[in-house]
Design an enzyme around this catalytic site. Structure first.
Site, PDB file in Angstrom:
ATOM      1  N   ASP A  14       0.875  -1.177   0.000  1.00  0.00           N
ATOM      2  CA  ASP A  14       0.000   0.000   0.000  1.00  0.00           C
ATOM      3  C   ASP A  14       0.911   1.226   0.000  1.00  0.00           C
ATOM      4  O   ASP A  14       2.126   1.129   0.206  1.00  0.00           O
ATOM      5  CB  ASP A  14      -0.901  -0.001   1.247  1.00  0.00           C
ATOM      6  CG  ASP A  14      -1.817   1.226   1.288  1.00  0.00           C
ATOM      7  OD1 ASP A  14      -2.345   1.617   0.228  1.00  0.00           O
ATOM      8  OD2 ASP A  14      -1.984   1.824   2.368  1.00  0.00           O
ATOM      9  N   SER A  15       0.290   2.389  -0.166  1.00  0.00           N
ATOM     10  CA  SER A  15       1.061   3.630  -0.094  1.00  0.00           C
ATOM     11  C   SER A  15       1.502   3.928   1.343  1.00  0.00           C
ATOM     12  O   SER A  15       2.366   4.769   1.547  1.00  0.00           O
ATOM     13  CB  SER A  15       0.207   4.783  -0.612  1.00  0.00           C
ATOM     14  OG  SER A  15      -0.997   4.856   0.128  1.00  0.00           O
ATOM     15  N   TYR A  46      -0.863   8.418  -2.694  1.00  0.00           N
ATOM     16  CA  TYR A  46      -0.922   8.080  -4.111  1.00  0.00           C
ATOM     17  C   TYR A  46      -2.171   8.715  -4.747  1.00  0.00           C
ATOM     18  O   TYR A  46      -2.187   8.988  -5.944  1.00  0.00           O
ATOM     19  CB  TYR A  46      -1.042   6.554  -4.290  1.00  0.00           C
ATOM     20  CG  TYR A  46       0.221   5.754  -4.121  1.00  0.00           C
ATOM     21  CD1 TYR A  46       1.390   6.281  -3.576  1.00  0.00           C
ATOM     22  CD2 TYR A  46       0.237   4.403  -4.503  1.00  0.00           C
ATOM     23  CE1 TYR A  46       2.523   5.494  -3.427  1.00  0.00           C
ATOM     24  CE2 TYR A  46       1.366   3.622  -4.370  1.00  0.00           C
ATOM     25  CZ  TYR A  46       2.516   4.166  -3.824  1.00  0.00           C
ATOM     26  OH  TYR A  46       3.628   3.382  -3.687  1.00  0.00           O
ATOM     27  N   GLY A  47      -3.199   8.883  -3.939  1.00  0.00           N
ATOM     28  CA  GLY A  47      -4.532   9.217  -4.455  1.00  0.00           C
ATOM     29  C   GLY A  47      -4.674  10.573  -5.102  1.00  0.00           C
ATOM     30  O   GLY A  47      -5.678  10.850  -5.757  1.00  0.00           O
ATOM     31  N   CYS A  77      -4.266  -1.457  -1.927  1.00  0.00           N
ATOM     32  CA  CYS A  77      -4.384  -0.023  -2.169  1.00  0.00           C
ATOM     33  C   CYS A  77      -5.451   0.180  -3.233  1.00  0.00           C
ATOM     34  O   CYS A  77      -5.311  -0.333  -4.362  1.00  0.00           O
ATOM     35  CB  CYS A  77      -3.033   0.515  -2.652  1.00  0.00           C
ATOM     36  SG  CYS A  77      -3.100   2.256  -3.131  1.00  0.00           S
ATOM     37  N   THR A  79      -6.217   2.864  -4.778  1.00  0.00           N
ATOM     38  CA  THR A  79      -5.738   3.744  -5.844  1.00  0.00           C
ATOM     39  C   THR A  79      -4.976   2.955  -6.903  1.00  0.00           C
ATOM     40  O   THR A  79      -5.192   3.134  -8.105  1.00  0.00           O
ATOM     41  CB  THR A  79      -4.849   4.841  -5.216  1.00  0.00           C
ATOM     42  OG1 THR A  79      -5.600   5.495  -4.196  1.00  0.00           O
ATOM     43  CG2 THR A  79      -4.401   5.845  -6.243  1.00  0.00           C
ATOM     44  N   GLU A 158      -3.473   8.837   8.669  1.00  0.00           N
ATOM     45  CA  GLU A 158      -2.015   8.757   8.846  1.00  0.00           C
ATOM     46  C   GLU A 158      -1.551   9.624  10.026  1.00  0.00           C
ATOM     47  O   GLU A 158      -0.500   9.395  10.592  1.00  0.00           O
ATOM     48  CB  GLU A 158      -1.295   9.183   7.557  1.00  0.00           C
ATOM     49  CG  GLU A 158      -1.450   8.189   6.405  1.00  0.00           C
ATOM     50  CD  GLU A 158      -0.433   7.026   6.426  1.00  0.00           C
ATOM     51  OE1 GLU A 158       0.682   7.207   6.940  1.00  0.00           O
ATOM     52  OE2 GLU A 158      -0.784   5.940   5.917  1.00  0.00           O
ATOM     53  N   CYS A 192     -10.929   2.993  -0.221  1.00  0.00           N
ATOM     54  CA  CYS A 192      -9.516   3.215   0.077  1.00  0.00           C
ATOM     55  C   CYS A 192      -9.250   2.431   1.358  1.00  0.00           C
ATOM     56  O   CYS A 192     -10.055   2.474   2.297  1.00  0.00           O
ATOM     57  CB  CYS A 192      -9.278   4.710   0.287  1.00  0.00           C
ATOM     58  SG  CYS A 192      -7.700   5.096   1.066  1.00  0.00           S
ATOM     59  N   THR A 193      -8.130   1.711   1.382  1.00  0.00           N
ATOM     60  CA  THR A 193      -7.884   0.805   2.502  1.00  0.00           C
ATOM     61  C   THR A 193      -7.590   1.524   3.820  1.00  0.00           C
ATOM     62  O   THR A 193      -7.565   0.899   4.872  1.00  0.00           O
ATOM     63  CB  THR A 193      -6.742  -0.171   2.158  1.00  0.00           C
ATOM     64  OG1 THR A 193      -5.614   0.591   1.695  1.00  0.00           O
ATOM     65  CG2 THR A 193      -7.177  -1.153   1.084  1.00  0.00           C
ATOM     66  N   HIS A 194      -7.370   2.837   3.760  1.00  0.00           N
ATOM     67  CA  HIS A 194      -7.212   3.600   5.003  1.00  0.00           C
ATOM     68  C   HIS A 194      -8.547   3.825   5.722  1.00  0.00           C
ATOM     69  O   HIS A 194      -8.598   4.031   6.925  1.00  0.00           O
ATOM     70  CB  HIS A 194      -6.620   4.992   4.715  1.00  0.00           C
ATOM     71  CG  HIS A 194      -5.141   5.014   4.523  1.00  0.00           C
ATOM     72  ND1 HIS A 194      -4.526   4.524   3.397  1.00  0.00           N
ATOM     73  CD2 HIS A 194      -4.148   5.512   5.307  1.00  0.00           C
ATOM     74  CE1 HIS A 194      -3.215   4.712   3.498  1.00  0.00           C
ATOM     75  NE2 HIS A 194      -2.956   5.309   4.650  1.00  0.00           N
TER      76      HIS A 194
HETATM   77  N1  DGL Z   1      -4.655   3.111   0.957  1.00  0.00           N
HETATM   78  C1  DGL Z   1      -4.596   3.849  -0.279  1.00  0.00           C
HETATM   79  C2  DGL Z   1      -5.819   3.498  -1.118  1.00  0.00           C
HETATM   80  O1  DGL Z   1      -6.428   2.479  -0.827  1.00  0.00           O
HETATM   81  C3  DGL Z   1      -4.389   5.285   0.109  1.00  0.00           C
HETATM   82  C4  DGL Z   1      -4.297   6.152  -1.047  1.00  0.00           C
HETATM   83  C5  DGL Z   1      -3.316   7.261  -0.970  1.00  0.00           C
HETATM   84  O2  DGL Z   1      -2.150   7.012  -0.740  1.00  0.00           O
HETATM   85  O3  DGL Z   1      -3.774   8.369  -1.261  1.00  0.00           O
HETATM   86  O4  DGL Z   1      -6.204   4.157  -2.049  1.00  0.00           O
END
Ligand code: DGL
Length: 274
Positions: A14-15, A46-47, A77, A79, A158, A192-194
């Protein structure tokens, strides 16, 4: 001596920390697997980036996991899964590479069919712009899809603003979700996994909707594919953590995030070398 394929680790990336929502589900359902987790904390988010930059990063992340000899990859992730899963699969050339979109869309459609056939998708700007969830949900016959980019959610998670009563979080969640509250979608994909870290706040603003964790659904999908292909390990159980950011901070955050009481050490790697 070469290891048999079953005993090789599963790679997860993931990011940043968000993919840990997929990892924790994976560890729950497959406790005997070795796992390599990579969080690209130095380059998060990343998004907000272009598709070509997201693809470049995702391929570097994949090369790093391949250098660790993984047997399968979980793209934890949203994204990356929505923008360049095909490129990741092609580079990896592994029998099992799973992203989060298909699994989460399938689960949301199943819920929606029993309710008002309406699904909301919450994701990063790059995920929403890709329309990947909409395409998958339409294929599953979902009648109405409402997509909402929530770019402030990742920084909140985060930076540990996930508390249900957190003032900033409530203001931002309310701003993003109030426009969709009236339509009361049966299912809401946390695309988004966050976002599962913000579940309790999100649920406050969408009280009748069932929340779908895209990472957890993808972990279940990966587990069923490994079982189907006879690729499960019965003798592992270790997880190694790698990050492009600060190793100590990553380990501290991952420990808080996973809450399973197990000590975590993380190693820094220079992702530009991959
Ligand atoms: N966990 C990433 C996702 O699922 C976070 C995206 C990001 O880094 O903006 O999209």
């Amino acid at each position: 001596m070469s290891r048999d394929i079953n005993s090789l680790p599963i790679g997860v990336f993931d990011s940043g920390l968000g993919g840990l929502t997929a990892l924790s589900e994976l560890k729950k359902i497959l406790p005997n697997e070795d796992i390599i987790y990579f969080g690209d904390s130095a380059r998060i988010p990343y998004g907000t980036k272009s598709r070509s930059v997201i693809t470049k990063f995702a391929l570097q992340d994949t090369r790093f996991l391949l250098s660790k000899g993984v047997k399968a990859i979980l793209v934890a992730c949203g994204t990356v899964s929505s923008n360049c899963l095909c490129e990741v699969k092609e580079l990896a050339g592994l029998p099992v590479v799973v992203g989060v979109i298909g699994a989460a869309a399938e689960k949301a459609a199943e819920i929606a069919k029993k309710g008002n056939n309406r699904v909301a998708v919450l994701g990063t700007s790059a995920t929403v712009n890709s329309r990947a969830y909409e395409i998958a949900l339409e294929e599953y016959g979902v009648g109405e899809i409402i997509s909402r980019a929530c770019p402030m959610f990742v920084p909140l998670v985060e930076n540990w603003h996930a508390d249900t009563e957190d003032t900033a979080t409530n203001a931002i969640v309310s701003e993003y979700l109030s426009p969709i509250a009236d339509s009361a979608p049966s299912a809401v994909i946390l695309g988004c996994t966050h976002y599962p870290l913000l579940s309790s706040v999100i649920q406050k603003y969408l009280p009748t909707s069932e929340l779908v964790s895209s990472g957890a659904e993808a972990a279940r999908k990966l587990a069923s594919l490994l079982a189907e292909k006879n690729l499960l390990n019965r003798n592992g159980g270790k997880t190694e953590f790698y990050t492009s950011g600060g190793a100590e901070l990553f380990a501290k955050n991952a420990l808080t995030f996973l809450q399973d009481g197990k000590a975590i050490t993380a190693k820094h790697i220079d992702i530009e070398n991959y």
